[in-house]
Design a protein around this motif. Structure first.
Motif, PDB file in Angstrom:
ATOM      1  N   VAL A  11     -12.321 -15.366  -7.747  1.00 49.92           N
ATOM      2  CA  VAL A  11     -11.564 -14.532  -8.158  1.00 49.92           C
ATOM      3  C   VAL A  11      -9.722 -15.831  -8.044  1.00 49.92           C
TER       4      VAL A  11
ATOM      5  N   SER B 190      -6.574 -17.258  -9.185  1.00 51.28           N
ATOM      6  CA  SER B 190      -5.194 -16.242  -9.317  1.00 51.28           C
ATOM      7  C   SER B 190      -4.688 -16.064 -11.155  1.00 51.28           C
TER       8      SER B 190
ATOM      9  N   GLY C 241      -7.700 -13.088 -11.603  1.00 54.60           N
ATOM     10  CA  GLY C 241      -6.801 -11.889 -10.844  1.00 54.60           C
ATOM     11  C   GLY C 241      -5.416 -11.781 -12.153  1.00 54.60           C
ATOM     12  N   ARG C 242      -4.669 -12.267 -12.981  1.00 53.21           N
ATOM     13  CA  ARG C 242      -3.912 -11.921 -13.380  1.00 53.21           C
ATOM     14  C   ARG C 242      -4.050 -11.828 -14.741  1.00 53.21           C
TER      15      ARG C 242
ATOM     16  N   LEU D 117      -7.855 -13.228  -2.534  1.00 50.66           N
ATOM     17  CA  LEU D 117      -7.234 -12.580  -2.691  1.00 50.66           C
ATOM     18  C   LEU D 117      -5.302 -11.935  -2.298  1.00 50.66           C
TER      19      LEU D 117
ATOM     20  N   LEU E  26      -2.141 -12.428  -4.172  1.00 50.73           N
ATOM     21  CA  LEU E  26      -2.484 -11.877  -5.652  1.00 50.73           C
ATOM     22  C   LEU E  26      -2.595  -9.978  -5.048  1.00 50.73           C
ATOM     23  N   THR E  27      -2.614  -9.539  -6.313  1.00 52.98           N
ATOM     24  CA  THR E  27      -1.873  -8.100  -6.135  1.00 52.98           C
ATOM     25  C   THR E  27      -3.317  -8.130  -7.593  1.00 52.98           C
ATOM     26  N   LEU E  28      -3.903  -7.101  -8.199  1.00 56.92           N
ATOM     27  CA  LEU E  28      -3.985  -6.347  -9.049  1.00 56.92           C
ATOM     28  C   LEU E  28      -3.719  -5.013 -10.125  1.00 56.92           C
TER      29      LEU E  28
ATOM     30  N   THR F 151      -9.676  -0.059  -7.563  1.00 57.11           N
ATOM     31  CA  THR F 151     -11.032  -0.350  -7.217  1.00 57.11           C
ATOM     32  C   THR F 151     -12.282  -0.360  -6.497  1.00 57.11           C
TER      33      THR F 151
END
Length: 142
Positions: free
Chosen positions: A64, A66, A69-70, A99, A104-106, A111
């Motif tokens: 995954v 960036s 992820g976005r 991640l 990166l955060t989601l 989850t």
């Protein structure tokens, strides 16, 4: 400039529904154009169907990045604006570590470990456990 299409559905990820929940399974590498098309397809389905939840199973995804992820965060954000919750299922440990390393955060994505737990989270579980006792409502007492 638009990308040439090889077939009507060759570059699309299927977006099947299980009741009021969209159940998307990602497998292998997801090219940027496919991720963008998926985002549009999910948003369109939510807008035109009685969808209350979206489960995205990424157990078949090795990477995954960036961009993906976005896109996943944007799917969750769009779904939330249209009153649907999004749950990401099946993230592999290596993907989670990547991640975190990328920072990166989601946001907006719950989850869980697998699809069954995702459906449970959305209240559409397949669990065979007995239901929790519900509180008596005023109408039940009359």
């Amino acid at each position: 400039m638009t990308e040439p299409r090889r077939g009507a559905h060759a570059s699309r990820v299927p977006v099947p529904a299980l009741g009021e929940t969209l159940l998307i399974t990602l497998q292998g590498e997801l090219h940027d154009s496919m991720a963008e098309q998926l985002q549009q397809d999910i948003t369109r389905r939510i807008a035109h169907s009685p969808v209350t939840g979206v489960v995205i199973d990424i157990s078949g995804v090795d990477i995954v990045d960036s961009f993906l992820g976005r896109v996943l965060a944007e799917i969750a954000s769009s779904a939330r604006l249209m009153a649907a919750r999004t749950v990401l299922a099946g993230m592999r440990p290596a993907v989670a570590i990547t991640l975190v390393e990328l920072g990166l955060t989601l946001p907006g994505l719950d989850t869980v470990l697998d699809v069954e737990r995702a459906l449970d989270r959305l209240g559409h579980g397949l669990s065979t456990d007995p239901p929790h006792p519900r509180r008596a409502h005023h109408a039940d007492l009359l």
